[in-house]
Design an enzyme around this catalytic site. Structure first.
Site, PDB file in Angstrom:
ATOM      1  N   ASP A 112      35.712  13.678  49.665  1.00 37.96           N
ATOM      2  CA  ASP A 112      35.866  14.888  50.466  1.00 37.96           C
ATOM      3  C   ASP A 112      35.403  14.699  51.905  1.00 37.96           C
ATOM      4  OD1 ASP A 112      36.328  17.424  51.297  1.00 37.96           O
ATOM      5  OD2 ASP A 112      34.811  18.382  50.040  1.00 37.96           O
ATOM      6  N   ASP A 299      42.113  16.321  56.011  1.00 36.17           N
ATOM      7  CA  ASP A 299      41.217  16.637  54.901  1.00 36.17           C
ATOM      8  C   ASP A 299      41.659  15.990  53.593  1.00 36.17           C
ATOM      9  OD1 ASP A 299      39.240  17.924  53.395  1.00 36.17           O
ATOM     10  OD2 ASP A 299      40.497  19.676  53.041  1.00 36.17           O
TER      11      ASP A 299
END
Ligand SMILES: *[C@@H]1O[C@H](CO)[C@@H](O)[C@H](O)[C@H]1NC(C)=O
Ligand SMILES: *[C@@H]1O[C@H](CO)[C@@H](O)[C@H](O)[C@H]1NC(C)=O
Ligand SMILES: *[C@@H]1O[C@H](CO)[C@@H](O)[C@H](O)[C@H]1NC(C)=O
Ligand SMILES: *[C@@H]1O[C@H](CO)[C@@H](O)[C@H](O)[C@H]1NC(C)=O
Ligand SMILES: *[C@@H]1O[C@H](CO)[C@@H](O)[C@H](O)[C@H]1NC(C)=O
Ligand SMILES: *[C@@H]1O[C@H](CO)[C@@H](O)[C@H](O)[C@H]1NC(C)=O
Ligand SMILES: *[C@@H]1O[C@H](CO)[C@@H](O)[C@H](O)[C@H]1NC(C)=O
Length: 427
Positions: A112, A299
């Site tokens: 992440d 992302d």
């Protein structure tokens, strides 16, 4: 709000303090990076991505204040109230295997770049050893479709054989909602995102694995390189595809073509809290404007390519796509697909082509998202808010798969390059 202006000073201070003595020479350190599909899991990828976008956008970065009761009790009940919903699986996970503790135990961890705490699940499986140190802090992190509450330990994290980070802060989860299919999360975003996540020490920043790898002299540059090859039709929906590589310490020149084009992390907030950039998106050979120079983020925790609602409407108009309510993705007919033109992403002084093939969901994976095999779905979706919100796009994994990207944490830069997969026609 925390003083963002202080951060560069803080970070450059770290750079000066780091006097690597055990610097390794064979840089970068690489980790296999896999995509896992779970056809029995939740299929609504768009809903998950939009929930995440909302959460990323609204992050305040304020230290939370907790009064009364033990912090953990208060947090536990807050968690229960906020997330009294059945947990769901992502359906699509991008994971690396990392070992933690002594003796080392292997964890499948979500990668992440949109958060920066590293944690493992769960308390009952974690056995404190001579390398672990209980700091007495609790860790609490909210995600778009989940939440983690745990205890903070410092322990050894083995990022690759022989490469061990000592005293890495890890959260050992007491509760992790929304993360059924993984054993934890490797948060490799900006350190600023850890602010306010510890209790009682709510004003502490927590060094990420990248910060520690660099500070402990294990890697020469605080860089993370992300490489992921696009899917291809021979792969079915249940496969774990280890098509990717996460590199620490430098770019991996074998994974891209030409030069890496670096741009500063955007100053526009909230995108600037993340691996945020300014970008322009146009469509087709006549370069019809879809999104005019605006801020958003790249992302690894988002699957799709999300655009502001008005930009998505423009794209829909240009392509003729309609939303398939059941699947949650835009759908086009074979005729529309044969007329589909490239999207162009201008980042800094360079423009990157995102081909028609790149814009469609891999057909071999249609059933994995609840679609039918003969349909053509698009991976371009609605972020859920109009332009002008300081986060007008999210270039998620489907976008990252077509390019090589780099996050220079200290330099506050993002780099992008073309790869062998940029023009691949594998979907
Ligand atoms: C797939 O998802 C289901 C439902 O969330 C879950 O119970 C199962 O453990 C998952 N399978 C794998 C292999 O992760
Ligand atoms: C909290 O921060 C203070 C000051 O930096 C430090 O002395 C203390 O050990 C920290 N406590 C925990 C539980 O980390
Ligand atoms: C790790 O942190 C603990 C607690 O702060 C400290 O006692 C220990 O010396 C540290 N170990 C290393 C190798 O830095
Ligand atoms: C598809 O993926 C498989 C397994 O990774 C690989 O062997 C094959 O060469 C790929 N095919 C294409 C057309 O890229
Ligand atoms: C994928 O896995 C699920 C659950 O294990 C199974 O029901 C399904 O038949 C599998 N599909 C394929 C194409 O292998
Ligand atoms: C990004 O765009 C914003 C708004 O147009 C501008 O203020 C800023 O200087 C640009 N560049 C960076 C690195 O933020
Ligand atoms: C994009 O924005 C720039 C600067 O605000 C403006 O000059 C230009 O006309 C816009 N282009 C389009 C096609 O809207």
């Amino acid at each position: 709000m925390i003083g963002l202006t202080l951060l560069p000073i803080l970070l450059s201070g770290l750079a000066v303090l780091a006097s690597p003595t055990t610097q390794i020479t064979s840089s970068p350190v690489t980790l296999p990076f896999a995509r896992r599909m779970n056809v029995t899991g939740a299929h609504d990828i768009l809903r998950m991505d939009q929930a995440r976008a909302k959460s990323l956008r609204s992050k305040s970065h304020d230290a939370k204040s907790v009064s009364g009761g033990t912090e953990r009790d208060v947090l536990r009940s807050a968690v229960g109230a906020a997330f009294g919903v059945p947990s769901t699986s992502q359906g699509v996970d991008y994971v690396v295997q990392v070992q933690v503790g002594t003796p080392p135990k292997t964890y499948n961890m979500l990668v992440d770049t949109g958060s920066s705490n590293t944690w493992i699940c769960c308390e009952m499986d974690y056995f404190p050893s001579p390398t672990s140190f209980d700091t007495g802090n609790s860790v609490y992190v909210e995600y778009g479709s989940g939440v983690m509450l745990g205890e903070q330990y410092l322990d050894v994290v083995h990022i690759a054989p022989g490469l061990s980070i000592t005293n890495q802060s890890i959260g050992v989860a007491l509760i992790a909602i929304g993360f059924d299919d993984v054993d934890g999360l490797l948060g490799i975003g900006p350190q600023v995102l850890t602010y306010g996540n510890l209790f009682p020490n709510a004003t502490e920043f927590v060094p990420t694995v990248v910060d520690n790898l660099y500070d402990q002299g294990i890697i020469p540059k605080p860089f993370i390189g992300i490489s992921f090859q696009p899917n291809n039709a021979t792969q079915n929906q249940n496969m774990t595809i280890t098509n990717g590589e996460l590199s620490f310490g430098d770019v991996d020149a074998s994974k891209y073509e030409g030069d890496v084009n670096y741009v500063p992390i955007t100053k526009t907030l909230p995108a600037g809290y993340y691996v945020g950039i300014n970008q322009t998106v146009t469509y087709g050979s006549d370069k019809t404007m879809v999104l005019n120079n605006t801020a958003g983020i790249t992302d690894t925790g988002t699957t799709l390519l999300l655009l502001a609602t008005d930009a998505l409407a423009t794209y829909q108009q240009l392509t003729g796509a309609v939303l398939d309510e059941n699947v949650g993705l835009l759908k086009i007919t074979p005729d529309q697909f044969s007329n589909l033109q490239s999207l162009f992403f201008t980042i800094g002084s360079e423009t990157y082509e995102f081909t028609p093939n790149a814009q469609i969901w891999p057909r071999a994976l249609n059933s994995a998202v609840g679609g039918d095999d003969s349909s053509i779905y698009l991976i371009v979706s609605d972020i859920g808010t109009p332009t002008g919100e300081g986060m007008d796009f999210i270039n998620g994994m489907v976008w990252l798969e077509r390019f090589y990207t780099v996050y220079d944490t200290l330099g506050s830069r993002f780099g992008v390059a073309k790869t062998a997969g940029t023009y691949a026609t594998t979907n």
